[in-house]
Design a protein around this motif. Structure first.
Motif, PDB file in Angstrom:
ATOM      1  N   ASP A 239       0.871  -1.186   0.000  1.00  0.00           N
ATOM      2  CA  ASP A 239       0.000   0.000   0.000  1.00  0.00           C
ATOM      3  C   ASP A 239       0.907   1.236   0.000  1.00  0.00           C
ATOM      4  OD1 ASP A 239      -2.037   1.793   0.193  1.00  0.00           O
ATOM      5  OD2 ASP A 239      -2.871   1.026   2.068  1.00  0.00           O
ATOM      6  N   TYR A 240       1.557   1.468  -1.148  1.00  0.00           N
ATOM      7  CA  TYR A 240       2.614   2.468  -1.221  1.00  0.00           C
ATOM      8  C   TYR A 240       2.102   3.894  -1.045  1.00  0.00           C
ATOM      9  CZ  TYR A 240       4.931  -1.604  -3.194  1.00  0.00           C
ATOM     10  OH  TYR A 240       5.433  -2.879  -3.390  1.00  0.00           O
ATOM     11  N   TYR A 241       0.949   4.175  -1.589  1.00  0.00           N
ATOM     12  CA  TYR A 241       0.442   5.551  -1.492  1.00  0.00           C
ATOM     13  C   TYR A 241       0.051   5.904  -0.054  1.00  0.00           C
ATOM     14  CZ  TYR A 241       0.542   5.511  -6.563  1.00  0.00           C
ATOM     15  OH  TYR A 241       0.967   5.446  -7.865  1.00  0.00           O
ATOM     16  N   LYS A 242      -0.498   4.944   0.658  1.00  0.00           N
ATOM     17  CA  LYS A 242      -0.797   5.177   2.074  1.00  0.00           C
ATOM     18  C   LYS A 242       0.501   5.375   2.851  1.00  0.00           C
ATOM     19  CE  LYS A 242      -3.035   5.133   6.050  1.00  0.00           C
ATOM     20  NZ  LYS A 242      -3.880   6.264   6.480  1.00  0.00           N
ATOM     21  N   ALA A 243       1.514   4.563   2.548  1.00  0.00           N
ATOM     22  CA  ALA A 243       2.803   4.708   3.228  1.00  0.00           C
ATOM     23  C   ALA A 243       3.408   6.079   2.952  1.00  0.00           C
ATOM     24  CB  ALA A 243       3.757   3.603   2.768  1.00  0.00           C
ATOM     25  N   ILE A 244       3.335   6.539   1.701  1.00  0.00           N
ATOM     26  CA  ILE A 244       3.858   7.868   1.352  1.00  0.00           C
ATOM     27  C   ILE A 244       3.141   8.953   2.146  1.00  0.00           C
ATOM     28  CG2 ILE A 244       3.973   9.579  -0.510  1.00  0.00           C
ATOM     29  CD1 ILE A 244       4.317   7.129  -2.439  1.00  0.00           C
ATOM     30  N   GLU A 245       1.831   8.822   2.226  1.00  0.00           N
ATOM     31  CA  GLU A 245       1.039   9.811   2.972  1.00  0.00           C
ATOM     32  C   GLU A 245       1.470   9.884   4.439  1.00  0.00           C
ATOM     33  OE1 GLU A 245      -3.534  10.115   4.690  1.00  0.00           O
ATOM     34  OE2 GLU A 245      -3.176   8.966   2.850  1.00  0.00           O
ATOM     35  N   PHE A 267      15.039  13.561   7.026  1.00  0.00           N
ATOM     36  CA  PHE A 267      15.648  12.990   5.834  1.00  0.00           C
ATOM     37  C   PHE A 267      15.296  11.510   5.707  1.00  0.00           C
ATOM     38  CE2 PHE A 267      19.378  16.223   6.201  1.00  0.00           C
ATOM     39  CZ  PHE A 267      18.506  17.254   5.839  1.00  0.00           C
ATOM     40  N   SER A 268      15.236  10.831   6.846  1.00  0.00           N
ATOM     41  CA  SER A 268      14.850   9.415   6.829  1.00  0.00           C
ATOM     42  C   SER A 268      13.426   9.254   6.309  1.00  0.00           C
ATOM     43  CB  SER A 268      14.974   8.828   8.234  1.00  0.00           C
ATOM     44  OG  SER A 268      14.481   7.504   8.275  1.00  0.00           O
ATOM     45  N   PHE A 269      12.507  10.136   6.756  1.00  0.00           N
ATOM     46  CA  PHE A 269      11.120  10.069   6.289  1.00  0.00           C
ATOM     47  C   PHE A 269      11.049  10.373   4.792  1.00  0.00           C
ATOM     48  CE2 PHE A 269       9.976  11.648  10.805  1.00  0.00           C
ATOM     49  CZ  PHE A 269      10.196  10.375  11.308  1.00  0.00           C
ATOM     50  N   PHE A 270      11.814  11.381   4.334  1.00  0.00           N
ATOM     51  CA  PHE A 270      11.839  11.719   2.911  1.00  0.00           C
ATOM     52  C   PHE A 270      12.316  10.521   2.086  1.00  0.00           C
ATOM     53  CE2 PHE A 270      12.980  16.400   4.105  1.00  0.00           C
ATOM     54  CZ  PHE A 270      11.666  16.626   4.489  1.00  0.00           C
ATOM     55  N   PHE A 271      13.363   9.878   2.568  1.00  0.00           N
ATOM     56  CA  PHE A 271      13.950   8.754   1.832  1.00  0.00           C
ATOM     57  C   PHE A 271      12.967   7.586   1.760  1.00  0.00           C
ATOM     58  CE2 PHE A 271      16.938   4.994   1.804  1.00  0.00           C
ATOM     59  CZ  PHE A 271      17.306   5.127   0.474  1.00  0.00           C
ATOM     60  N   ASN A 272      12.322   7.276   2.874  1.00  0.00           N
ATOM     61  CA  ASN A 272      11.362   6.174   2.887  1.00  0.00           C
ATOM     62  C   ASN A 272      10.205   6.432   1.936  1.00  0.00           C
ATOM     63  OD1 ASN A 272      12.918   4.919   4.843  1.00  0.00           O
ATOM     64  ND2 ASN A 272      11.675   5.647   6.553  1.00  0.00           N
ATOM     65  N   ALA A 273       9.678   7.666   1.971  1.00  0.00           N
ATOM     66  CA  ALA A 273       8.590   8.015   1.052  1.00  0.00           C
ATOM     67  C   ALA A 273       9.078   7.938  -0.389  1.00  0.00           C
ATOM     68  CB  ALA A 273       8.066   9.421   1.371  1.00  0.00           C
ATOM     69  N   GLY A 274      10.318   8.394  -0.634  1.00  0.00           N
ATOM     70  CA  GLY A 274      10.879   8.337  -1.984  1.00  0.00           C
ATOM     71  C   GLY A 274      10.984   6.916  -2.500  1.00  0.00           C
ATOM     72  N   LEU A 275      11.405   5.989  -1.642  1.00  0.00           N
ATOM     73  CA  LEU A 275      11.485   4.582  -2.052  1.00  0.00           C
ATOM     74  C   LEU A 275      10.100   4.022  -2.385  1.00  0.00           C
ATOM     75  CD1 LEU A 275      14.127   3.111   0.439  1.00  0.00           C
ATOM     76  CD2 LEU A 275      14.434   3.631  -1.994  1.00  0.00           C
ATOM     77  N   CYS A 276       9.084   4.477  -1.669  1.00  0.00           N
ATOM     78  CA  CYS A 276       7.721   4.047  -2.001  1.00  0.00           C
ATOM     79  C   CYS A 276       7.312   4.573  -3.368  1.00  0.00           C
ATOM     80  CB  CYS A 276       6.746   4.524  -0.925  1.00  0.00           C
ATOM     81  SG  CYS A 276       6.911   3.670   0.663  1.00  0.00           S
ATOM     82  N   HIS A 277       7.727   5.804  -3.699  1.00  0.00           N
ATOM     83  CA  HIS A 277       7.477   6.324  -5.048  1.00  0.00           C
ATOM     84  C   HIS A 277       8.191   5.465  -6.087  1.00  0.00           C
ATOM     85  CE1 HIS A 277       5.176   9.989  -4.424  1.00  0.00           C
ATOM     86  NE2 HIS A 277       5.980  10.359  -3.436  1.00  0.00           N
ATOM     87  N   VAL A 278       9.416   5.034  -5.777  1.00  0.00           N
ATOM     88  CA  VAL A 278      10.152   4.150  -6.683  1.00  0.00           C
ATOM     89  C   VAL A 278       9.348   2.875  -6.914  1.00  0.00           C
ATOM     90  CG1 VAL A 278      12.212   2.698  -6.916  1.00  0.00           C
ATOM     91  CG2 VAL A 278      12.432   5.061  -6.098  1.00  0.00           C
ATOM     92  N   ALA A 279       8.788   2.307  -5.842  1.00  0.00           N
ATOM     93  CA  ALA A 279       8.041   1.050  -5.953  1.00  0.00           C
ATOM     94  C   ALA A 279       6.797   1.198  -6.825  1.00  0.00           C
ATOM     95  CB  ALA A 279       7.654   0.549  -4.563  1.00  0.00           C
ATOM     96  N   THR A 280       6.213   2.399  -6.876  1.00  0.00           N
ATOM     97  CA  THR A 280       5.030   2.606  -7.727  1.00  0.00           C
ATOM     98  C   THR A 280       5.413   2.679  -9.202  1.00  0.00           C
ATOM     99  OG1 THR A 280       5.123   5.034  -7.655  1.00  0.00           O
ATOM    100  CG2 THR A 280       3.917   3.899  -5.872  1.00  0.00           C
ATOM    101  N   GLY A 281       6.677   2.986  -9.478  1.00  0.00           N
ATOM    102  CA  GLY A 281       7.107   3.149 -10.863  1.00  0.00           C
ATOM    103  C   GLY A 281       6.755   4.496 -11.454  1.00  0.00           C
ATOM    104  N   ASP A 282       6.194   5.396 -10.662  1.00  0.00           N
ATOM    105  CA  ASP A 282       5.770   6.716 -11.146  1.00  0.00           C
ATOM    106  C   ASP A 282       6.935   7.693 -10.990  1.00  0.00           C
ATOM    107  OD1 ASP A 282       4.562   9.099 -11.752  1.00  0.00           O
ATOM    108  OD2 ASP A 282       2.767   8.735 -10.566  1.00  0.00           O
ATOM    109  N   THR A 283       7.726   7.849 -12.043  1.00  0.00           N
ATOM    110  CA  THR A 283       8.907   8.705 -11.961  1.00  0.00           C
ATOM    111  C   THR A 283       8.548  10.182 -11.914  1.00  0.00           C
ATOM    112  OG1 THR A 283       9.112   8.622 -14.378  1.00  0.00           O
ATOM    113  CG2 THR A 283      10.367   7.011 -13.097  1.00  0.00           C
ATOM    114  N   VAL A 284       7.402  10.540 -12.464  1.00  0.00           N
ATOM    115  CA  VAL A 284       6.965  11.947 -12.388  1.00  0.00           C
ATOM    116  C   VAL A 284       6.676  12.316 -10.939  1.00  0.00           C
ATOM    117  CG1 VAL A 284       5.190  13.603 -13.072  1.00  0.00           C
ATOM    118  CG2 VAL A 284       6.039  11.926 -14.729  1.00  0.00           C
TER     119      VAL A 284
END
Length: 359
Positions: A239-245, A267-284
């Motif tokens: 549930d990547y979008y919930k995790a990002i939120e 920075f840790s929170f930013f990085f974790n959310a960023g990795l979730c964005h990576v998992a979605t495949g949405d580079t935009v």
């Protein structure tokens, strides 16, 4: 309530239970042991009742007696056997008698390591007290402790029952407006669902409430600690979008983010959310998120985590699977990512293999 002393000895009374060791098994109150003037007929009736319905000593037998009183109505007068004579007619009297037995045997069952039965006795005591006694009486009786003891007794053997009792304890505290006392228990409820019940969905729901209660009470550090658990579980469940939120909320709620220690957390929170964005495949969305985090904390742009996310975003846009793996291996050799973060990178790589990134 009519006292025993003001009634004929042939009349039943709910207060007769304490007049003799076995009086609560009789259909009529018996005079105290040794009282002068006791008729031979009463003495004989007492002896006969003890012969057919002796007072059980085993806590398990007493538990069965209590359950019989609690859940079974006595047969009507035409079908009532001699062994049923000890049961009061009124349901409230039967329940109060059962409550008294439950309360007496619960600690004995716990000492005997009968955890399920002890949990049943503690829980039933609490529920029956709630049903028949006033708020002041409940406070004097320590009613809340019954549900706490039931929660602990059930914990290792019947976790769902343990959760039920803990929820009841939380409800009692909320009904009295004791939110600060309820919040730690709500956090424990999430841990119970996660660790013992293997129910991540229920754990997330429980932790969400606990985190919101702490947040509303301005206990931000505690709230963030709970939200982090939610975000990590959501990421592991896909549930990547919930995790990002949730990660973004943690960063926003972090007090004094500009300090050295706090900025590291951010920075840790930013990085974790960023990795979730990576998992979605949405580079935009990933590129926008990186820019947003840099706008919040400009120093984030100089961190290895930010550079890694930016490089991943570029190679994903280019569809360069080999370069993606190289960046991953290089970063992991230095920082040794935990398993759940590695899984996020694996999900990101799948988008490259399938050629379905959102660039």
């Amino acid at each position: 309530m009519t006292s025993v002393s003001s009634m004929p000895h042939s009349a039943p009374s709910e207060n007769s239970a304490g007049s003799h060791a076995n009086a609560h098994y009789a259909n009529e109150p018996l005079p105290p042991k040794g009282q002068q003037g006791q008729s031979w007929l009463q003495s004989a009736a007492h002896s006969i009742r003890n012969l057919f319905v002796p007072m059980p000593e085993d806590p398990l037998e007493l538990l069965a007696k209590a359950k019989d009183l609690h859940y079974n109505d006595p047969p009507n007068v035409l079908k009532r056997s001699f062994k049923d004579q000890w049961k009061p007619w009124r349901q409230s009297d039967r329940h109060k008698m059962a409550c008294s037995i439950y309360k007496d045997i619960a600690p004995k069952l716990l000492v005997a390591n009968k955890k399920v039965e002890a949990g049943e006795a503690y829980e039933a005591t609490g529920l029956l007290q709630l049903k028949y006694y006033s708020k002041d009486d409940l406070e004097m009786m320590g009613n809340e402790d019954n549900f706490n003891q039931a929660y602990l007794a059930y914990y290792d053997v019947q976790p769902l029952a343990s959760a039920r009792c803990l929820e009841q304890l939380i409800k009692l505290k909320l009904d009295e407006g004791r939110l600060r006392s309820a919040a730690p228990l709500q956090n424990k409820l999430g841990e119970l669902y996660m660790e013992k019940c293997d129910d991540p969905g229920a754990a997330i729901a429980a932790w969400q409430k606990a985190g919101d209660w702490y947040r509303n009470d301005r206990a931000m550090s505690t709230a963030i600690g709970i939200y982090k658990k939610i975000a990590e579980i959501c990421a592991q469940r896909g549930d990547y979008y919930k995790a990002i939120e949730v990660w973004d909320r943690c960063a926003d709620d972090l007090p004094d983010r500009s300090s050295i220690g706090r900025s590291g957390q951010a920075f840790s929170f930013f990085f974790n959310a960023g990795l979730c964005h990576v998992a979605t495949g949405d580079t935009v969305a990933l590129s926008r998120a990186i820019q947003h985090y840099v706008n919040l904390e400009n120093s984030f742009s100089r961190t290895p985590e930010c550079r890694f996310l930016s490089d991943l975003s570029k190679v994903m846009e280019d569809g360069d699977e080999e370069r993606y793996q190289f960046l991953w291996d290089s970063f992991d050799s230095i920082y040794q990512l935990p398993g759940w973060k590695t899984k996020l990178l694996e999900e990101g790589k799948k988008h490259l293999e399938g050629g379905d990134n959102f660039a």
